[in-house]
Design a protein around this motif. Structure first.
Motif, PDB file in Angstrom:
ATOM      1  N   ALA A 126      -2.052  -5.073   3.746  1.00  0.00           N
ATOM      2  CA  ALA A 126      -3.104  -5.378   2.764  1.00  0.00           C
ATOM      3  C   ALA A 126      -2.513  -5.854   1.442  1.00  0.00           C
ATOM      4  CB  ALA A 126      -3.992  -4.160   2.546  1.00  0.00           C
ATOM      5  N   GLY A 127      -1.275  -5.470   1.145  1.00  0.00           N
ATOM      6  CA  GLY A 127      -0.625  -5.864  -0.097  1.00  0.00           C
ATOM      7  C   GLY A 127      -0.007  -7.252  -0.069  1.00  0.00           C
ATOM      8  N   LEU A 128      -0.028  -7.906   1.082  1.00  0.00           N
ATOM      9  CA  LEU A 128       0.516  -9.264   1.178  1.00  0.00           C
ATOM     10  C   LEU A 128      -0.399 -10.249   0.465  1.00  0.00           C
ATOM     11  CD1 LEU A 128       1.467  -9.290   4.970  1.00  0.00           C
ATOM     12  CD2 LEU A 128       3.084  -9.325   3.060  1.00  0.00           C
ATOM     13  N   PRO A 129       0.152 -11.373  -0.024  1.00  0.00           N
ATOM     14  CA  PRO A 129      -0.721 -12.423  -0.574  1.00  0.00           C
ATOM     15  C   PRO A 129      -1.730 -12.868   0.490  1.00  0.00           C
ATOM     16  CG  PRO A 129       1.585 -12.893  -1.045  1.00  0.00           C
ATOM     17  CD  PRO A 129       1.560 -11.716  -0.118  1.00  0.00           C
ATOM     18  N   GLU A 130      -2.899 -13.335   0.062  1.00  0.00           N
ATOM     19  CA  GLU A 130      -4.012 -13.578   0.983  1.00  0.00           C
ATOM     20  C   GLU A 130      -3.660 -14.472   2.173  1.00  0.00           C
ATOM     21  OE1 GLU A 130      -8.637 -15.100   1.081  1.00  0.00           O
ATOM     22  OE2 GLU A 130      -7.512 -15.243  -0.779  1.00  0.00           O
ATOM     23  N   LYS A 131      -3.138 -15.656   1.929  1.00  0.00           N
ATOM     24  CA  LYS A 131      -2.836 -16.566   3.049  1.00  0.00           C
ATOM     25  C   LYS A 131      -1.766 -15.985   3.957  1.00  0.00           C
ATOM     26  CE  LYS A 131      -4.386 -21.024   1.466  1.00  0.00           C
ATOM     27  NZ  LYS A 131      -4.036 -22.411   1.166  1.00  0.00           N
ATOM     28  N   ARG A 133      -1.155 -12.814   4.449  1.00  0.00           N
ATOM     29  CA  ARG A 133      -1.789 -11.722   5.202  1.00  0.00           C
ATOM     30  C   ARG A 133      -2.637 -12.269   6.342  1.00  0.00           C
ATOM     31  NH1 ARG A 133      -6.612 -10.162   3.840  1.00  0.00           N
ATOM     32  NH2 ARG A 133      -6.299 -10.655   1.648  1.00  0.00           N
ATOM     33  N   LEU A 134      -3.431 -13.309   6.057  1.00  0.00           N
ATOM     34  CA  LEU A 134      -4.286 -13.871   7.094  1.00  0.00           C
ATOM     35  C   LEU A 134      -3.467 -14.458   8.236  1.00  0.00           C
ATOM     36  CD1 LEU A 134      -7.076 -15.552   4.941  1.00  0.00           C
ATOM     37  CD2 LEU A 134      -7.285 -13.521   6.386  1.00  0.00           C
ATOM     38  N   VAL A 135      -2.408 -15.182   7.906  1.00  0.00           N
ATOM     39  CA  VAL A 135      -1.532 -15.746   8.942  1.00  0.00           C
ATOM     40  C   VAL A 135      -0.943 -14.621   9.779  1.00  0.00           C
ATOM     41  CG1 VAL A 135       0.677 -16.921   9.324  1.00  0.00           C
ATOM     42  CG2 VAL A 135      -1.003 -17.905   7.747  1.00  0.00           C
ATOM     43  N   PHE A 136      -0.470 -13.574   9.109  1.00  0.00           N
ATOM     44  CA  PHE A 136       0.120 -12.446   9.825  1.00  0.00           C
ATOM     45  C   PHE A 136      -0.896 -11.788  10.759  1.00  0.00           C
ATOM     46  CE2 PHE A 136       1.136  -7.968  10.294  1.00  0.00           C
ATOM     47  CZ  PHE A 136       2.438  -8.031  10.748  1.00  0.00           C
ATOM     48  N   LEU A 137      -2.111 -11.558  10.250  1.00  0.00           N
ATOM     49  CA  LEU A 137      -3.136 -10.896  11.066  1.00  0.00           C
ATOM     50  C   LEU A 137      -3.568 -11.771  12.243  1.00  0.00           C
ATOM     51  CD1 LEU A 137      -5.275  -9.220   8.271  1.00  0.00           C
ATOM     52  CD2 LEU A 137      -3.735  -8.095   9.885  1.00  0.00           C
ATOM     53  N   TYR A 138      -3.725 -13.063  12.005  1.00  0.00           N
ATOM     54  CA  TYR A 138      -4.057 -13.965  13.118  1.00  0.00           C
ATOM     55  C   TYR A 138      -2.957 -13.909  14.183  1.00  0.00           C
ATOM     56  CZ  TYR A 138      -8.060 -16.470  11.050  1.00  0.00           C
ATOM     57  OH  TYR A 138      -9.281 -16.813  10.552  1.00  0.00           O
ATOM     58  N   SER A 139      -1.716 -13.874  13.744  1.00  0.00           N
ATOM     59  CA  SER A 139      -0.600 -13.885  14.679  1.00  0.00           C
ATOM     60  C   SER A 139      -0.459 -12.571  15.437  1.00  0.00           C
ATOM     61  CB  SER A 139       0.699 -14.173  13.917  1.00  0.00           C
ATOM     62  OG  SER A 139       1.815 -14.027  14.765  1.00  0.00           O
ATOM     63  N   ARG A 140      -0.451 -11.484  14.706  1.00  0.00           N
ATOM     64  CA  ARG A 140      -0.133 -10.204  15.328  1.00  0.00           C
ATOM     65  C   ARG A 140      -1.342  -9.452  15.873  1.00  0.00           C
ATOM     66  NH1 ARG A 140       4.067 -12.731  14.661  1.00  0.00           N
ATOM     67  NH2 ARG A 140       6.063 -11.692  14.338  1.00  0.00           N
ATOM     68  N   THR A 165       7.375 -15.535   8.244  1.00  0.00           N
ATOM     69  CA  THR A 165       8.706 -15.084   7.823  1.00  0.00           C
ATOM     70  C   THR A 165       8.603 -14.243   6.552  1.00  0.00           C
ATOM     71  OG1 THR A 165       9.729 -17.034   8.813  1.00  0.00           O
ATOM     72  CG2 THR A 165      11.005 -15.883   7.121  1.00  0.00           C
ATOM     73  N   LYS A 166       7.806 -14.708   5.601  1.00  0.00           N
ATOM     74  CA  LYS A 166       7.625 -13.975   4.342  1.00  0.00           C
ATOM     75  C   LYS A 166       7.000 -12.602   4.600  1.00  0.00           C
ATOM     76  CE  LYS A 166       5.355 -14.395  -0.151  1.00  0.00           C
ATOM     77  NZ  LYS A 166       4.575 -15.281  -1.027  1.00  0.00           N
ATOM     78  N   ALA A 167       5.991 -12.558   5.467  1.00  0.00           N
ATOM     79  CA  ALA A 167       5.318 -11.283   5.769  1.00  0.00           C
ATOM     80  C   ALA A 167       6.276 -10.298   6.420  1.00  0.00           C
ATOM     81  CB  ALA A 167       4.107 -11.533   6.676  1.00  0.00           C
ATOM     82  N   LEU A 168       7.018 -10.759   7.405  1.00  0.00           N
ATOM     83  CA  LEU A 168       7.947  -9.864   8.102  1.00  0.00           C
ATOM     84  C   LEU A 168       9.062  -9.382   7.178  1.00  0.00           C
ATOM     85  CD1 LEU A 168       8.065 -11.664  11.544  1.00  0.00           C
ATOM     86  CD2 LEU A 168       7.038  -9.441  11.042  1.00  0.00           C
ATOM     87  N   LYS A 169       9.558 -10.254   6.316  1.00  0.00           N
ATOM     88  CA  LYS A 169      10.586  -9.854   5.355  1.00  0.00           C
ATOM     89  C   LYS A 169      10.040  -8.774   4.413  1.00  0.00           C
ATOM     90  CE  LYS A 169      13.697 -11.736   1.857  1.00  0.00           C
ATOM     91  NZ  LYS A 169      14.125 -12.938   1.138  1.00  0.00           N
ATOM     92  N   HIS A 170       8.814  -8.991   3.928  1.00  0.00           N
ATOM     93  CA  HIS A 170       8.173  -8.016   3.037  1.00  0.00           C
ATOM     94  C   HIS A 170       8.009  -6.667   3.747  1.00  0.00           C
ATOM     95  CE1 HIS A 170       5.262  -6.384   0.135  1.00  0.00           C
ATOM     96  NE2 HIS A 170       4.568  -5.992   1.191  1.00  0.00           N
ATOM     97  N   LEU A 171       7.528  -6.686   4.977  1.00  0.00           N
ATOM     98  CA  LEU A 171       7.290  -5.438   5.712  1.00  0.00           C
ATOM     99  C   LEU A 171       8.594  -4.723   6.023  1.00  0.00           C
ATOM    100  CD1 LEU A 171       4.409  -6.630   8.053  1.00  0.00           C
ATOM    101  CD2 LEU A 171       4.220  -5.142   6.043  1.00  0.00           C
ATOM    102  N   ARG A 172       9.635  -5.488   6.407  1.00  0.00           N
ATOM    103  CA  ARG A 172      10.938  -4.853   6.662  1.00  0.00           C
ATOM    104  C   ARG A 172      11.461  -4.156   5.409  1.00  0.00           C
ATOM    105  NH1 ARG A 172      12.436  -9.868   8.944  1.00  0.00           N
ATOM    106  NH2 ARG A 172      11.898  -9.821  11.127  1.00  0.00           N
ATOM    107  N   LEU A 173      11.302  -4.813   4.271  1.00  0.00           N
ATOM    108  CA  LEU A 173      11.780  -4.250   3.015  1.00  0.00           C
ATOM    109  C   LEU A 173      10.972  -3.012   2.614  1.00  0.00           C
ATOM    110  CD1 LEU A 173      13.626  -4.509   0.519  1.00  0.00           C
ATOM    111  CD2 LEU A 173      11.862  -5.960  -0.494  1.00  0.00           C
ATOM    112  N   ARG A 174       9.640  -3.115   2.647  1.00  0.00           N
ATOM    113  CA  ARG A 174       8.777  -2.025   2.193  1.00  0.00           C
ATOM    114  C   ARG A 174       8.744  -0.839   3.167  1.00  0.00           C
ATOM    115  NH1 ARG A 174       6.723  -2.090  -2.918  1.00  0.00           N
ATOM    116  NH2 ARG A 174       5.177  -0.750  -1.994  1.00  0.00           N
TER     117      ARG A 174
END
Length: 186
Positions: A126-131, A133-140, A165-174
């Protein structure tokens, strides 16, 4: 054909058509209940979650921009489950490393503990930037291919890949303390 019906129902819903809302309610109640019950294992809590999601759909009908009703409702239900878990377990925060360590080191992790880990993942998503987050949710969550996401969001496939890539990097870090245990959810 069901997607076409959903699109028509959404248009009618935005015009405050109660019959459209009733149809959505009947079409999706059991599916949403199954999602909620599968995670909570408490009948009344699962029913509360579904009521919350469907009531919110009606209340927010004028402001929601939904492209895929089933995906939207499933995701909304998952987030409502996270909120419900927080209400059921308010004194056990997931940001406590000892709690997380106990959950992931225990090979007999209970279903509720697993849900708490999912809740933490949901907060970070939910903390990801909107686009992104949406790309990540559509994918996963919706299992869309990069090509399908690009078409649905009117983006290039390269942009979709960059957002993933940005979403996965953020999640790995957080979530670095529990990422190996959550990677199957991603």
């Amino acid at each position: 054909m069901e997607d076409q019906s959903d699109i028509a129902l959404l248009k009618r819903l935005q015009q405050a058509d109660e019959a459209a809302y009733t149809e959505i309610f009947h079409r999706y109640w059991e599916k949403l209940y199954a999602i909620a019950y599968n995670r909570l294992r408490i009948r009344t809590a699962a029913e509360d979650v579904v009521q919350e999601v469907l009531a919110s759909l009606w209340v927010r009908k004028d402001v929601l921009e939904i492209r895929h009703l089933s995906g939207y409702l499933a995701t909304a239900t998952r987030y409502a489950v996270f909120r419900q878990i927080s209400r059921l377990l308010p004194d056990q925060p997931l940001d406590n490393p000892d709690v997380v360590r106990q959950l992931v080191e225990d090979p007999d992790m209970s279903h509720l503990d697993f849900c708490r880990l999912q809740e933490r993942l949901g907060v970070e998503i939910a903390g990801l930037p909107e686009k992104c987050r949406l790309v990540f949710l559509y994918s996963r969550r919706e299992q869309y291919s990069n090509k399908e996401i690009a078409a649905a969001m009117q983006l290039s496939e390269k942009t979709v890949e960059a957002h993933l890539t940005k979403a996965l990097k953020h999640l790995r870090l957080r979530l670095k303390d529990v990422y190996p245990y959550l990677s199957f959810l991603l």
